[in-house]
Design a protein around this motif. Structure first.
Motif, short mmCIF file in Angstrom:
data_model
loop_
_atom_site.label_atom_id
_atom_site.label_comp_id
_atom_site.label_asym_id
_atom_site.label_seq_id
_atom_site.Cartn_x
_atom_site.Cartn_y
_atom_site.Cartn_z
N ASP A 154 7.85 2.75 -4.16
CA ASP A 154 6.81 3.64 -3.64
C ASP A 154 5.76 2.84 -2.86
O ASP A 154 5.24 3.32 -1.85
CB ASP A 154 6.13 4.39 -4.79
N THR A 155 5.45 1.64 -3.33
CA THR A 155 4.48 0.79 -2.63
C THR A 155 4.97 0.46 -1.23
O THR A 155 4.21 0.53 -0.25
CB THR A 155 4.25 -0.52 -3.39
N LEU A 156 6.24 0.11 -1.12
CA LEU A 156 6.79 -0.28 0.17
C LEU A 156 6.87 0.90 1.13
O LEU A 156 6.67 0.75 2.33
CB LEU A 156 8.18 -0.91 -0.02
N ARG A 157 7.13 2.10 0.59
CA ARG A 157 7.14 3.30 1.43
C ARG A 157 5.73 3.67 1.86
O ARG A 157 5.49 4.00 3.03
CB ARG A 157 7.77 4.47 0.66
N ALA A 158 4.78 3.59 0.91
CA ALA A 158 3.40 3.93 1.23
C ALA A 158 2.83 2.97 2.26
O ALA A 158 2.15 3.38 3.21
CB ALA A 158 2.54 3.91 -0.04
N ALA A 159 3.11 1.68 2.09
CA ALA A 159 2.61 0.68 3.04
C ALA A 159 3.14 0.96 4.44
O ALA A 159 2.40 0.86 5.42
CB ALA A 159 3.01 -0.71 2.57
N HIS A 189 -6.11 -5.30 0.77
CA HIS A 189 -5.85 -5.58 -0.65
C HIS A 189 -6.28 -4.38 -1.50
O HIS A 189 -6.72 -4.56 -2.63
CB HIS A 189 -6.59 -6.85 -1.06
N THR A 190 -6.17 -3.18 -0.95
CA THR A 190 -6.47 -1.88 -1.58
C THR A 190 -7.97 -1.58 -1.65
O THR A 190 -8.81 -2.45 -1.42
CB THR A 190 -5.87 -1.73 -3.00
N LEU A 191 -8.24 -0.34 -2.01
CA LEU A 191 -9.63 0.11 -2.17
C LEU A 191 -10.26 -0.40 -3.45
O LEU A 191 -11.40 -0.88 -3.44
CB LEU A 191 -9.68 1.64 -2.17
N THR A 192 -9.54 -0.30 -4.58
CA THR A 192 -10.16 -0.57 -5.89
C THR A 192 -9.41 -1.56 -6.76
O THR A 192 -9.77 -1.76 -7.92
CB THR A 192 -10.34 0.74 -6.68
N HIS A 193 -8.34 -2.18 -6.25
CA HIS A 193 -7.59 -3.22 -6.96
C HIS A 193 -6.89 -2.71 -8.23
O HIS A 193 -6.98 -3.32 -9.29
CB HIS A 193 -8.53 -4.38 -7.32
N PRO A 194 -6.13 -1.62 -8.14
CA PRO A 194 -5.38 -1.16 -9.31
C PRO A 194 -4.02 -1.84 -9.41
O PRO A 194 -3.54 -2.46 -8.45
CB PRO A 194 -5.21 0.33 -9.04
N LYS A 232 -3.05 6.52 -1.14
CA LYS A 232 -4.49 6.66 -1.01
C LYS A 232 -5.18 5.30 -1.06
O LYS A 232 -6.10 5.02 -0.29
CB LYS A 232 -5.03 7.57 -2.10
N GLU A 233 -4.74 4.44 -1.98
CA GLU A 233 -5.32 3.10 -2.09
C GLU A 233 -5.06 2.25 -0.84
O GLU A 233 -5.95 1.55 -0.37
CB GLU A 233 -4.74 2.38 -3.32
N ILE A 234 -3.85 2.33 -0.33
CA ILE A 234 -3.48 1.48 0.81
C ILE A 234 -4.03 2.05 2.12
O ILE A 234 -4.71 1.36 2.88
CB ILE A 234 -1.95 1.32 0.88
N CYS A 235 -3.74 3.32 2.38
CA CYS A 235 -4.22 3.94 3.63
C CYS A 235 -5.74 4.02 3.65
O CYS A 235 -6.35 3.86 4.72
CB CYS A 235 -3.63 5.34 3.79
N GLY A 236 -6.34 4.27 2.48
CA GLY A 236 -7.80 4.33 2.43
C GLY A 236 -8.45 3.04 2.87
O GLY A 236 -9.43 3.05 3.63
N GLN A 237 -7.88 1.91 2.44
CA GLN A 237 -8.43 0.63 2.86
C GLN A 237 -8.07 0.31 4.31
O GLN A 237 -8.88 -0.29 5.04
CB GLN A 237 -7.95 -0.49 1.93
N GLN A 238 -6.90 0.75 4.76
CA GLN A 238 -6.57 0.61 6.18
C GLN A 238 -7.62 1.32 7.03
O GLN A 238 -8.10 0.78 8.03
CB GLN A 238 -5.18 1.21 6.47
N ASP A 239 -7.98 2.53 6.62
CA ASP A 239 -8.97 3.31 7.38
C ASP A 239 -10.33 2.63 7.39
O ASP A 239 -10.99 2.55 8.44
CB ASP A 239 -9.11 4.71 6.77
#
Length: 289
Positions: A210-215, A163-168, A180-187
């Motif tokens: 962009d969200t769907l591509r980043a995910a 659910h992301t790193l910081t909830h933006p 960064k938000e998505i992959c960062g929390q995956q990591d």
């Protein structure tokens, strides 16, 4: 679906989101209506029991302990997973309801954020064997990821997801910032729990292409939204005035300061009561994806 969600995005910004210290109301799927509130382990997903998830795992008397008048009913693991629409190349599918066979009255429990860490809730979830799909935000959940590990490992086959790193509001960010938000929390979740989560939920339900591509680039298999949100006492529906088969229910890890004095346990008891009153059983979301 993307177009529908983007159209609802403007309305979403007028509603209170699921941030770190806010009221639990959050946008619902494609449209929203405001209702007044009356140490790492081997896998991020605990293996499902042979019976298929948490079906019937609770003791006969557990429901009485937690204020219910009847046992919680669980759906068996389906013999065949439903057909989920595929995504365009380089993107991931967006799911806001699970397609079920006619007459199958099953819904799914999801809890977001991770601000509240009530040890009594751990007991409740373990006693009732609630199959919960958790969507954790690092900024609020990371102070005690062990709490959610206990919830995952209580025998209910609950899962940990992103659910992301910081909830933006991701729609306000660039592609790189979203990644960064998505992959960062995956990591972080992979390091803490041993596996990269397959599911992702964008804060407030807000997303774009962009969200769907980043995910997709972060290793996510599906973006999960919802059609029903549990408030303090009752459900808020995106469509109609009752649960529908396959509904994904959104709840939050929230405490009295954000539930107007109610506890996480009281909120969950009311949620289970509403599910029972409408004649539904609970399924393990991951068994259907």
């Amino acid at each position: 679906m993307v177009a529908g969600t983007l159209a609802a995005g403007a309305l979403a910004l007028s509603l209170t989101g699921c941030g770190e210290s806010v009221d639990p109301t959050e946008r619902l799927g494609r449209k929203a209506t405001q209702e007044p509130s009356p140490t790492p382990s081997a896998s991020a997903t605990a293996p499902a029991p042979d019976s298929g998830g948490a079906q019937g795992g609770a003791s006969d008397e557990a429901y009485k302990k937690w204020g219910l008048t009847a046992p919680v009913q669980y759906a068996p693991k389906p013999a065949q997973k439903p057909q989920i629409p595929t995504a365009a190349p380089g993107k991931v599918p967006v799911i806001d309801r699970i397609p079920l066979p006619a007459g199958e009255k099953t819904v799914f429990l999801t809890f977001d954020d991770g601000a509240e860490k009530d040890p009594e809730f751990l007991k409740m979830a373990a006693d009732l064997k609630l199959p919960i799909s958790m969507f954790l935000t690092d900024s609020v959940a990371s102070s005690d990821y062990g709490h959610f590990e206990k919830l995952r490992d209580n025998g209910s086959a609950s899962t940990v997801n992103n659910h992301t790193l910081t909830h933006p509001n991701l729609r306000t960010l660039s592609f790189e910032a979203q990644k960064k938000e998505i992959c960062g929390q995956q990591d972080k979740l992979e390091k803490r729990f041993g596996q990269r989560p397959p599911l992702f939920r964008p804060p407030f339900g807000n997303y774009n292409d962009d969200t769907l591509r980043a995910a997709s680039e972060c290793g996510v298999s599906s973006v999960l939204l919802w059609r029903v949100s549990m408030q303090i006492n009752n459900f808020q529906y995106a469509q109609g005035s009752a649960l529908q088969p396959g509904d994904i229910i959104l709840a939050h890890f929230r405490g009295p300061s954000e539930l107007k004095g109610a506890t996480e346990i009281q909120m969950t008891t009311r949620m289970l009561q509403r599910i029972q009153e409408q004649g539904y059983r609970i399924g393990r979301l991951e068994d259907y994806l």
